[in-house]
Design a protein around this motif. Structure first.
Motif, mmCIF file in Angstrom:
data_model
loop_
_atom_site.group_PDB
_atom_site.id
_atom_site.type_symbol
_atom_site.label_atom_id
_atom_site.label_comp_id
_atom_site.label_asym_id
_atom_site.label_seq_id
_atom_site.Cartn_x
_atom_site.Cartn_y
_atom_site.Cartn_z
ATOM 1 N N GLY A 111 0.818 -1.215 0.000
ATOM 2 C CA GLY A 111 0.000 0.000 0.000
ATOM 3 C C GLY A 111 0.849 1.260 0.000
ATOM 4 O O GLY A 111 0.570 2.212 -0.735
ATOM 5 N N LEU A 112 1.908 1.277 0.831
ATOM 6 C CA LEU A 112 2.783 2.448 0.873
ATOM 7 C C LEU A 112 3.503 2.669 -0.449
ATOM 8 O O LEU A 112 3.621 3.808 -0.924
ATOM 9 N N SER A 113 3.973 1.595 -1.056
ATOM 10 C CA SER A 113 4.659 1.763 -2.337
ATOM 11 C C SER A 113 3.686 2.231 -3.417
ATOM 12 O O SER A 113 4.048 3.032 -4.278
ATOM 13 N N SER A 114 2.432 1.775 -3.354
ATOM 14 C CA SER A 114 1.436 2.240 -4.324
ATOM 15 C C SER A 114 1.144 3.727 -4.131
ATOM 16 O O SER A 114 1.053 4.483 -5.106
ATOM 17 N N LEU A 115 0.984 4.136 -2.870
ATOM 18 C CA LEU A 115 0.735 5.561 -2.608
ATOM 19 C C LEU A 115 1.915 6.425 -3.048
ATOM 20 O O LEU A 115 1.737 7.509 -3.601
ATOM 21 N N THR A 116 3.122 5.942 -2.802
ATOM 22 C CA THR A 116 4.308 6.682 -3.226
ATOM 23 C C THR A 116 4.344 6.829 -4.737
ATOM 24 O O THR A 116 4.642 7.902 -5.261
ATOM 25 N N ARG A 117 4.010 5.770 -5.436
ATOM 26 C CA ARG A 117 3.997 5.807 -6.904
ATOM 27 C C ARG A 117 2.947 6.783 -7.426
ATOM 28 O O ARG A 117 3.205 7.555 -8.341
ATOM 29 N N THR A 119 1.610 9.398 -5.807
ATOM 30 C CA THR A 119 1.964 10.789 -5.502
ATOM 31 C C THR A 119 3.089 11.284 -6.405
ATOM 32 O O THR A 119 3.061 12.438 -6.845
ATOM 33 N N SER A 120 4.060 10.436 -6.718
ATOM 34 C CA SER A 120 5.122 10.881 -7.626
ATOM 35 C C SER A 120 4.565 11.121 -9.026
ATOM 36 O O SER A 120 4.961 12.073 -9.703
ATOM 37 N N TYR A 121 3.608 10.299 -9.451
ATOM 38 C CA TYR A 121 2.981 10.512 -10.763
ATOM 39 C C TYR A 121 2.195 11.819 -10.776
ATOM 40 O O TYR A 121 2.271 12.593 -11.738
ATOM 41 N N LEU A 122 1.448 12.083 -9.689
ATOM 42 C CA LEU A 122 0.670 13.328 -9.630
ATOM 43 C C LEU A 122 1.587 14.546 -9.600
ATOM 44 O O LEU A 122 1.266 15.580 -10.200
ATOM 45 N N ARG A 123 2.700 14.449 -8.902
ATOM 46 C CA ARG A 123 3.656 15.566 -8.895
ATOM 47 C C ARG A 123 4.209 15.813 -10.288
ATOM 48 O O ARG A 123 4.352 16.950 -10.723
ATOM 49 N N MET A 124 4.529 14.738 -10.986
ATOM 50 C CA MET A 124 5.065 14.866 -12.328
ATOM 51 C C MET A 124 4.021 15.482 -13.267
ATOM 52 O O MET A 124 4.334 16.353 -14.071
#
Length: 171
Positions: A111-117, A119-124
């Motif tokens: 779950g944490l790795s999915s959320l990190t992915r 959020t990084s996509y949304l930032r990009m």
């Protein structure tokens, strides 16, 4: 008959005179140029001197471990049989608890790795968004200008056709 006996004797003589060739075995020792055999090298002797005590010590430790395991099994087997009605459910409980903790940790990490992915996509995407919005605005403005120009051209064409037909139609 005598012929056969002579032939038979020749066959046996021929068989006894056959030569058998045996392959020579490969010599494992080294010889110097004078034909004398050398002994082991210094590095082979050092390896032998160091490996024999180490391997002997390891074999002794393996034997002691085996004896200790057999004695421990002999002592623990009656206790395990006496307490098995309590130990088996306790072992199952421990196994299920460990499995639960491990699966919970795995799901949490996933779950944490999915959320990190995400959020990084949304930032990009957020960093690219103003550029894409400006590009879209320019494309819409170009499309509006092109449509306006085409409408103006079509209007002029219709007006010129109407004038031509109006002048020729008044006769």
């Amino acid at each position: 008959m005598a012929d056969r006996a002579d032939r038979g004797d020749r066959d046996t003589i021929r068989d006894t005179r056959q030569v058998y060739v045996h392959p020579q075995q490969h010599m494992t020792t080294t010889r110097d140029r004078f034909g004398t055999t050398n002994g082991p090298t210094a590095s082979q002797m050092i390896a032998l001197v160091t490996l024999v005590p180490v391997s002997g010590t390891l074999l002794v430790l393996a034997g002691l471990t085996l004896v200790g395991s057999v004695i421990g099994l002999a002592v623990a087997t009656p206790l395990a049989i006496l307490f098995s009605p309590v130990l088996v459910p306790a072992a199952l409980l421990v196994i299920l608890a460990v499995t639960g903790f491990l699966s919970s940790g795995a799901f949490g990490l996933t779950g944490l790795s999915s959320l990190t992915r995400v959020t990084s996509y949304l930032r990009m995407v957020g960093e690219r968004m103003p550029e894409e919005l400006d590009y879209a605005k320019r494309r819409v403005a170009d499309a509006v200008a092109y449509t306006g120009q085409k409408t103006k051209d079509v209007g002029q064409t219709i007006e010129s056709k109407a004038r031509e037909s109006g002048t020729t139609g008044r006769v």
